[in-house]
Design a protein around this motif. Sequence first.
Motif, PDB file in Angstrom:
ATOM      1  N   LEU A 382       0.857  -1.193   0.000  1.00 41.70           N
ATOM      2  CA  LEU A 382       0.000   0.000   0.000  1.00 41.70           C
ATOM      3  C   LEU A 382       0.889   1.238   0.000  1.00 41.70           C
ATOM      4  N   VAL A 383       0.876   1.963  -1.107  1.00 34.20           N
ATOM      5  CA  VAL A 383       1.701   3.156  -1.269  1.00 34.20           C
ATOM      6  C   VAL A 383       0.780   4.374  -1.234  1.00 34.20           C
ATOM      7  N   ALA A 384       0.978   5.235  -0.246  1.00 32.16           N
ATOM      8  CA  ALA A 384       0.102   6.395  -0.066  1.00 32.16           C
ATOM      9  C   ALA A 384       0.873   7.688  -0.280  1.00 32.16           C
ATOM     10  N   VAL A 385       0.438   8.488  -1.236  1.00 31.82           N
ATOM     11  CA  VAL A 385       1.016   9.818  -1.421  1.00 31.82           C
ATOM     12  C   VAL A 385       0.497  10.708  -0.294  1.00 31.82           C
ATOM     13  N   PHE A 386       1.429  11.359   0.406  1.00 27.12           N
ATOM     14  CA  PHE A 386       1.074  12.095   1.621  1.00 27.12           C
ATOM     15  C   PHE A 386       1.668  13.499   1.556  1.00 27.12           C
ATOM     16  N   HIS A 387       0.856  14.503   1.893  1.00 23.45           N
ATOM     17  CA  HIS A 387       1.296  15.903   1.901  1.00 23.45           C
ATOM     18  C   HIS A 387       1.178  16.445   3.322  1.00 23.45           C
ATOM     19  N   PRO A 388       2.169  16.223   4.169  1.00 26.00           N
ATOM     20  CA  PRO A 388       2.067  16.680   5.567  1.00 26.00           C
ATOM     21  C   PRO A 388       1.978  18.189   5.704  1.00 26.00           C
ATOM     22  N   ASP A 389       2.481  18.937   4.715  1.00 27.85           N
ATOM     23  CA  ASP A 389       2.449  20.392   4.806  1.00 27.85           C
ATOM     24  C   ASP A 389       1.048  20.961   4.653  1.00 27.85           C
ATOM     25  N   THR A 390       0.087  20.151   4.201  1.00 28.29           N
ATOM     26  CA  THR A 390      -1.291  20.630   4.045  1.00 28.29           C
ATOM     27  C   THR A 390      -2.092  20.500   5.341  1.00 28.29           C
ATOM     28  N   HIS A 391      -1.494  19.888   6.371  1.00 27.50           N
ATOM     29  CA  HIS A 391      -2.200  19.681   7.637  1.00 27.50           C
ATOM     30  C   HIS A 391      -1.638  20.650   8.678  1.00 27.50           C
ATOM     31  N   SER A 392      -2.511  21.426   9.258  1.00 26.75           N
ATOM     32  CA  SER A 392      -2.078  22.410  10.247  1.00 26.75           C
ATOM     33  C   SER A 392      -1.559  21.754  11.525  1.00 26.75           C
ATOM     34  N   ASP A 393      -2.098  20.587  11.830  1.00 32.87           N
ATOM     35  CA  ASP A 393      -1.664  19.846  13.019  1.00 32.87           C
ATOM     36  C   ASP A 393      -0.455  18.986  12.654  1.00 32.87           C
ATOM     37  N   GLN A 394       0.714  19.327  13.166  1.00 33.59           N
ATOM     38  CA  GLN A 394       1.930  18.601  12.825  1.00 33.59           C
ATOM     39  C   GLN A 394       1.934  17.172  13.357  1.00 33.59           C
ATOM     40  N   SER A 395       1.112  16.897  14.379  1.00 36.41           N
ATOM     41  CA  SER A 395       1.068  15.548  14.936  1.00 36.41           C
ATOM     42  C   SER A 395       0.485  14.547  13.946  1.00 36.41           C
ATOM     43  N   ILE A 396      -0.305  15.026  12.971  1.00 37.25           N
ATOM     44  CA  ILE A 396      -0.882  14.125  11.968  1.00 37.25           C
ATOM     45  C   ILE A 396       0.225  13.512  11.132  1.00 37.25           C
ATOM     46  N   GLY A 397       1.146  14.349  10.661  1.00 38.34           N
ATOM     47  CA  GLY A 397       2.262  13.839   9.879  1.00 38.34           C
ATOM     48  C   GLY A 397       3.096  12.866  10.681  1.00 38.34           C
ATOM     49  N   PHE A 398       3.380  13.194  11.941  1.00 37.11           N
ATOM     50  CA  PHE A 398       4.175  12.317  12.802  1.00 37.11           C
ATOM     51  C   PHE A 398       3.476  10.972  13.004  1.00 37.11           C
ATOM     52  N   LEU A 399       2.144  10.999  13.207  1.00 33.11           N
ATOM     53  CA  LEU A 399       1.386   9.781  13.460  1.00 33.11           C
ATOM     54  C   LEU A 399       1.461   8.809  12.285  1.00 33.11           C
ATOM     55  N   PHE A 400       1.210   9.310  11.075  1.00 31.92           N
ATOM     56  CA  PHE A 400       1.193   8.424   9.911  1.00 31.92           C
ATOM     57  C   PHE A 400       2.597   7.992   9.505  1.00 31.92           C
ATOM     58  N   LYS A 401       3.593   8.821   9.744  1.00 34.08           N
ATOM     59  CA  LYS A 401       4.965   8.414   9.456  1.00 34.08           C
ATOM     60  C   LYS A 401       5.394   7.276  10.373  1.00 34.08           C
ATOM     61  N   LYS A 402       4.988   7.334  11.626  1.00 38.56           N
ATOM     62  CA  LYS A 402       5.339   6.266  12.568  1.00 38.56           C
ATOM     63  C   LYS A 402       4.620   4.965  12.231  1.00 38.56           C
ATOM     64  N   THR A 403       3.449   5.073  11.628  1.00 35.31           N
ATOM     65  CA  THR A 403       2.680   3.873  11.270  1.00 35.31           C
ATOM     66  C   THR A 403       3.255   3.188  10.039  1.00 35.31           C
ATOM     67  N   ALA A 404       3.827   3.971   9.122  1.00 34.18           N
ATOM     68  CA  ALA A 404       4.315   3.423   7.845  1.00 34.18           C
ATOM     69  C   ALA A 404       5.553   2.553   8.057  1.00 34.18           C
ATOM     70  N   ASP A 405       5.711   1.557   7.195  1.00 35.05           N
ATOM     71  CA  ASP A 405       6.918   0.730   7.203  1.00 35.05           C
ATOM     72  C   ASP A 405       8.085   1.446   6.546  1.00 35.05           C
ATOM     73  N   GLU A 406       7.765   2.374   5.652  1.00 37.17           N
ATOM     74  CA  GLU A 406       8.806   3.093   4.932  1.00 37.17           C
ATOM     75  C   GLU A 406       8.277   4.465   4.550  1.00 37.17           C
ATOM     76  N   VAL A 407       9.135   5.464   4.630  1.00 42.40           N
ATOM     77  CA  VAL A 407       8.796   6.818   4.204  1.00 42.40           C
ATOM     78  C   VAL A 407       9.800   7.258   3.157  1.00 42.40           C
ATOM     79  N   MET A 408       9.284   7.650   1.978  1.00 41.02           N
ATOM     80  CA  MET A 408      10.163   8.048   0.887  1.00 41.02           C
ATOM     81  C   MET A 408       9.817   9.460   0.453  1.00 41.02           C
ATOM     82  N   GLU A 409      10.826  10.297   0.352  1.00 40.40           N
ATOM     83  CA  GLU A 409      10.652  11.659  -0.160  1.00 40.40           C
ATOM     84  C   GLU A 409      11.075  11.710  -1.614  1.00 40.40           C
ATOM     85  N   LEU A 410      10.236  12.328  -2.444  1.00 35.87           N
ATOM     86  CA  LEU A 410      10.556  12.445  -3.865  1.00 35.87           C
ATOM     87  C   LEU A 410      11.547  13.581  -4.111  1.00 35.87           C
TER      88      LEU A 410
END
Length: 410
Positions: A382-410
């Motif tokens: 499951l590959v999910a394109v994620f835009h953490p900068d669009t979320h005002s709450d920074q904890s959202i980005g942290f939460l989903f990054k911790k859940t993922a098996d891998e995080v890749m930046e383009l």
Amino acid sequence: MSIEVVAAWTVAAWINGFFTLFCSFVIFSYVWRKTVTRCAFYYSWALGFFVYGFAKLLYTYHFPGTPLQLQVLGATLEGRIVSILFVVAFFFFIFGIWSLTKSRRLLFLILSFSAVAVMCLWWLFSGTVNGDLLELALVLVYSCAFLLVGATILWHRMKFGGSADKLGIGWFLLFVTNLFLPAALGDGSLALALLVGESLAILSKVIILLGLLDYDFILVAEKTRRELEKSHLPPKTVVAVEGGLKLVIPTQKSKVQITQWLKRTVSRNVDKEVDTLLFVFQDTVPYKQLRELRNVNPEKVKVFLFSSSAKKSSEDFLVFPMGLTQVGATLSQIARKCQESKKGCVVVLLNLSILIHLFGAKQVYNTLLNKMGIIRQTGISLVAVFHPDTHSDQSIGFLFKKTADEVMEL
């Protein structure tokens, strides 16, 4: 009963019968116009309503002003025909529900119900069994028929959510109307029971019809299954890879970056003979780009568009209502195919941030957690394109990054 009551009940019975036929014609028209999926479920329920309505009109025509009685059904040719038609109608209803799951256990229950129903009809026609005993047997058969359908609707409700509510409520109301209201016939309220019974039966069929036409998760499950079965699957089930969640975070705001990454990903998966399934939310990717991606290899690349505005599917991609329930149901159907593939498959979410903005981080997070088991077991990447900068709450980005098996930046 007075002549006025008999006339009023007869008119209500005619209206009930014609409305049941109308329900059949409405379902057939929706299927013919491809507003709903052409599948055994809708055909069976349309036929069931047609036979049920015809039986109701036939009984009302030959026995006006006469409540449904065993003596009437078993002693005359018309009554026996009506009895058989009612059994056939319920068979269509049950078969339609079975066609959605094709469960062997449910098939066994259907065959058992059919055998008991035929036996009860034979008792009714032969007149060799005591009336009270036969009435009890018919009530049990009638209850089993309703409960078979009701149990499957409840199972769908637990699996897919509120999409089954209307059908379930209508079916329960029809069951109560037909089984329990006749108990009032012997307490002096015959006229009231007959009129209320016919009125509630019409109301329940209105709710059932609305539920059938709003059975959107059935469209998700059925259309997805048909789409995935277009390619030939290997006969043996061997999972050689473990699935997981990967977040892809664009470093640029340009959509060109995502488009180029998608083309590389799809081409690489096709070269490896790995299926790629694109989940596109709210029409955020131009249709032209989706068609180009699918045309790389139509058997290996499939597009699922979840939209609040688009309604009709095309040959290039399937369109579903926008909702977490629909996304989860489609993912569950895809898992069945991935389980039969040695190389697994890749599901791309375009994009995860849209889901979070629409339904909230908590709901999306819980959905992902609920699906992680089947994702890992069936080899879904499951590959999910994620835009953490669009979320005002920074904890959202942290939460989903911790859940993922891998995080890749383009």
